[in-house]
Scaffold this motif. Sequence first.
Motif, PDB file in Angstrom:
ATOM      1  N   LEU A  81       0.843  -1.196   0.000  1.00 42.68           N
ATOM      2  CA  LEU A  81       0.000   0.000   0.000  1.00 42.68           C
ATOM      3  C   LEU A  81       0.874   1.239   0.000  1.00 42.68           C
ATOM      4  O   LEU A  81       1.919   1.283   0.657  1.00 42.68           O
ATOM      5  N   LEU A  82       0.437   2.239  -0.727  1.00 41.79           N
ATOM      6  CA  LEU A  82       1.096   3.544  -0.740  1.00 41.79           C
ATOM      7  C   LEU A  82       0.096   4.538  -0.159  1.00 41.79           C
ATOM      8  O   LEU A  82      -0.963   4.780  -0.749  1.00 41.79           O
ATOM      9  N   ARG A  83       0.414   5.080   0.999  1.00 40.93           N
ATOM     10  CA  ARG A  83      -0.476   6.058   1.642  1.00 40.93           C
ATOM     11  C   ARG A  83      -0.071   7.437   1.151  1.00 40.93           C
ATOM     12  O   ARG A  83       1.027   7.916   1.447  1.00 40.93           O
ATOM     13  N   LEU A  84      -0.941   8.072   0.394  1.00 42.22           N
ATOM     14  CA  LEU A  84      -0.685   9.396  -0.164  1.00 42.22           C
ATOM     15  C   LEU A  84      -1.351  10.425   0.732  1.00 42.22           C
ATOM     16  O   LEU A  84      -2.568  10.597   0.702  1.00 42.22           O
ATOM     17  N   SER A  85      -0.543  11.109   1.544  1.00 38.62           N
ATOM     18  CA  SER A  85      -1.054  12.029   2.556  1.00 38.62           C
ATOM     19  C   SER A  85      -1.185  13.445   2.022  1.00 38.62           C
ATOM     20  O   SER A  85      -0.251  13.990   1.436  1.00 38.62           O
ATOM     21  N   ARG A  86      -2.353  14.022   2.290  1.00 40.70           N
ATOM     22  CA  ARG A  86      -2.634  15.434   1.984  1.00 40.70           C
ATOM     23  C   ARG A  86      -3.061  16.074   3.288  1.00 40.70           C
ATOM     24  O   ARG A  86      -4.228  16.016   3.648  1.00 40.70           O
ATOM     25  N   GLU A 124      -7.527   1.753   3.810  1.00 33.92           N
ATOM     26  CA  GLU A 124      -6.834   0.484   3.645  1.00 33.92           C
ATOM     27  C   GLU A 124      -7.804  -0.679   3.457  1.00 33.92           C
ATOM     28  O   GLU A 124      -7.586  -1.543   2.606  1.00 33.92           O
ATOM     29  N   THR A 125      -8.882  -0.706   4.253  1.00 33.67           N
ATOM     30  CA  THR A 125      -9.809  -1.839   4.168  1.00 33.67           C
ATOM     31  C   THR A 125     -10.439  -1.952   2.782  1.00 33.67           C
ATOM     32  O   THR A 125     -10.628  -3.052   2.278  1.00 33.67           O
ATOM     33  N   GLN A 126     -10.714  -0.830   2.165  1.00 35.07           N
ATOM     34  CA  GLN A 126     -11.273  -0.843   0.815  1.00 35.07           C
ATOM     35  C   GLN A 126     -10.269  -1.478  -0.158  1.00 35.07           C
ATOM     36  O   GLN A 126     -10.648  -2.282  -1.015  1.00 35.07           O
ATOM     37  N   ALA A 127      -8.992  -1.144  -0.010  1.00 29.81           N
ATOM     38  CA  ALA A 127      -7.947  -1.729  -0.865  1.00 29.81           C
ATOM     39  C   ALA A 127      -7.808  -3.226  -0.603  1.00 29.81           C
ATOM     40  O   ALA A 127      -7.654  -4.016  -1.541  1.00 29.81           O
ATOM     41  N   PHE A 128      -7.855  -3.628   0.667  1.00 30.29           N
ATOM     42  CA  PHE A 128      -7.749  -5.051   1.001  1.00 30.29           C
ATOM     43  C   PHE A 128      -8.896  -5.851   0.379  1.00 30.29           C
ATOM     44  O   PHE A 128      -8.683  -6.920  -0.190  1.00 30.29           O
ATOM     45  N   GLN A 161       0.320  -8.312   7.187  1.00 32.48           N
ATOM     46  CA  GLN A 161       1.493  -8.692   6.402  1.00 32.48           C
ATOM     47  C   GLN A 161       1.728  -7.747   5.220  1.00 32.48           C
ATOM     48  O   GLN A 161       2.783  -7.798   4.592  1.00 32.48           O
ATOM     49  N   VAL A 162       0.751  -6.920   4.906  1.00 29.43           N
ATOM     50  CA  VAL A 162       0.867  -6.006   3.772  1.00 29.43           C
ATOM     51  C   VAL A 162       1.674  -4.781   4.189  1.00 29.43           C
ATOM     52  O   VAL A 162       1.328  -4.098   5.154  1.00 29.43           O
ATOM     53  N   GLY A 163       2.749  -4.515   3.459  1.00 27.49           N
ATOM     54  CA  GLY A 163       3.582  -3.351   3.747  1.00 27.49           C
ATOM     55  C   GLY A 163       2.906  -2.062   3.330  1.00 27.49           C
ATOM     56  O   GLY A 163       2.105  -2.028   2.392  1.00 27.49           O
ATOM     57  N   THR A 164       3.234  -0.988   4.045  1.00 28.96           N
ATOM     58  CA  THR A 164       2.699   0.337   3.727  1.00 28.96           C
ATOM     59  C   THR A 164       3.842   1.339   3.687  1.00 28.96           C
ATOM     60  O   THR A 164       4.683   1.357   4.578  1.00 28.96           O
ATOM     61  N   GLU A 165       3.880   2.152   2.649  1.00 27.50           N
ATOM     62  CA  GLU A 165       4.846   3.237   2.549  1.00 27.50           C
ATOM     63  C   GLU A 165       4.070   4.551   2.542  1.00 27.50           C
ATOM     64  O   GLU A 165       3.029   4.658   1.882  1.00 27.50           O
ATOM     65  N   VAL A 166       4.564   5.531   3.275  1.00 28.74           N
ATOM     66  CA  VAL A 166       3.866   6.813   3.410  1.00 28.74           C
ATOM     67  C   VAL A 166       4.536   7.874   2.542  1.00 28.74           C
ATOM     68  O   VAL A 166       5.750   8.064   2.591  1.00 28.74           O
ATOM     69  N   PHE A 167       3.719   8.553   1.751  1.00 28.82           N
ATOM     70  CA  PHE A 167       4.167   9.629   0.872  1.00 28.82           C
ATOM     71  C   PHE A 167       3.440  10.909   1.280  1.00 28.82           C
ATOM     72  O   PHE A 167       2.256  10.878   1.590  1.00 28.82           O
ATOM     73  N   THR A 168       4.145  12.016   1.250  1.00 28.89           N
ATOM     74  CA  THR A 168       3.590  13.300   1.649  1.00 28.89           C
ATOM     75  C   THR A 168       3.482  14.218   0.433  1.00 28.89           C
ATOM     76  O   THR A 168       4.429  14.313  -0.361  1.00 28.89           O
ATOM     77  N   GLN A 169       2.371  14.910   0.310  1.00 29.51           N
ATOM     78  CA  GLN A 169       2.183  15.821  -0.815  1.00 29.51           C
ATOM     79  C   GLN A 169       3.142  16.999  -0.704  1.00 29.51           C
ATOM     80  O   GLN A 169       3.345  17.564   0.379  1.00 29.51           O
ATOM     81  N   VAL A 170       3.729  17.353  -1.841  1.00 30.64           N
ATOM     82  CA  VAL A 170       4.589  18.530  -1.938  1.00 30.64           C
ATOM     83  C   VAL A 170       4.008  19.429  -3.017  1.00 30.64           C
ATOM     84  O   VAL A 170       3.211  18.991  -3.845  1.00 30.64           O
ATOM     85  N   PHE A 171       4.412  20.693  -2.999  1.00 30.68           N
ATOM     86  CA  PHE A 171       3.822  21.672  -3.899  1.00 30.68           C
ATOM     87  C   PHE A 171       4.903  22.420  -4.688  1.00 30.68           C
ATOM     88  O   PHE A 171       5.089  23.626  -4.506  1.00 30.68           O
ATOM     89  N   PRO A 172       5.610  21.747  -5.579  1.00 32.73           N
ATOM     90  CA  PRO A 172       6.627  22.455  -6.362  1.00 32.73           C
ATOM     91  C   PRO A 172       5.984  23.429  -7.351  1.00 32.73           C
ATOM     92  O   PRO A 172       4.952  23.110  -7.953  1.00 32.73           O
TER      93      PRO A 172
END
Length: 127
Positions: free
Chosen positions: A8-13, A36-40, A52-63
Motif C-alpha cells: 500500500l502507498l499512503r498518499l497524505s494530503r 486500507e480496508t477498501q484496498a484489502f 502482512q501487507v507493507g505500507t509506505e507513506v508519501f507526503t504531498q509537496v507543492f513544487p
Amino acid sequence: MPKITYKLLRLSRGKRYVIAIQDQNGEIEPHPYWEETQAFFARGTPVEQWEQVGTEVFTQVFPEALPEGYSAFVRMERRKVCLGVVLWRGAVIYPLMFSTLEDAISAAVQDEAVCEIQAKTEFGLAC
C-alpha cells in the motif's frame, strides 16, 4: 493462503490521505482507495493477512514547476534522501514511481504539452 504480492502507498494530503496499490513489479494501480480496508477487499486479501501487507507513506509537496491539476507525493528518508515520487493527475495515478521529484515534474510537463497539442488538433478538426 494466497501470497501477498503488493504493498500500500499512503498518499497524505495534510491530515487526510488516500491509498494506492503497487504490485510486486512496481506498477501502481491508476485509481485510489479511501482507506486500507477498501484496498484489502478490492484485492481479496483475507483479514488474517492484512498485517502482512507493507505500507509506505508519501507526503504531498507543492513544487512551483508542477503544472496545474497535478499532485506530487514524495517519500523521504530521514537524511532527506528521496525514496520515490508518486504523480497524480485528476482521477488517475501514474503507473510508475519516479526516482526524483524532478523526474516527476518533467513527466507532468511533457504530459501537459502532449495534452495541449491533442486539444489543439481536436479543436482544429472540429472547426
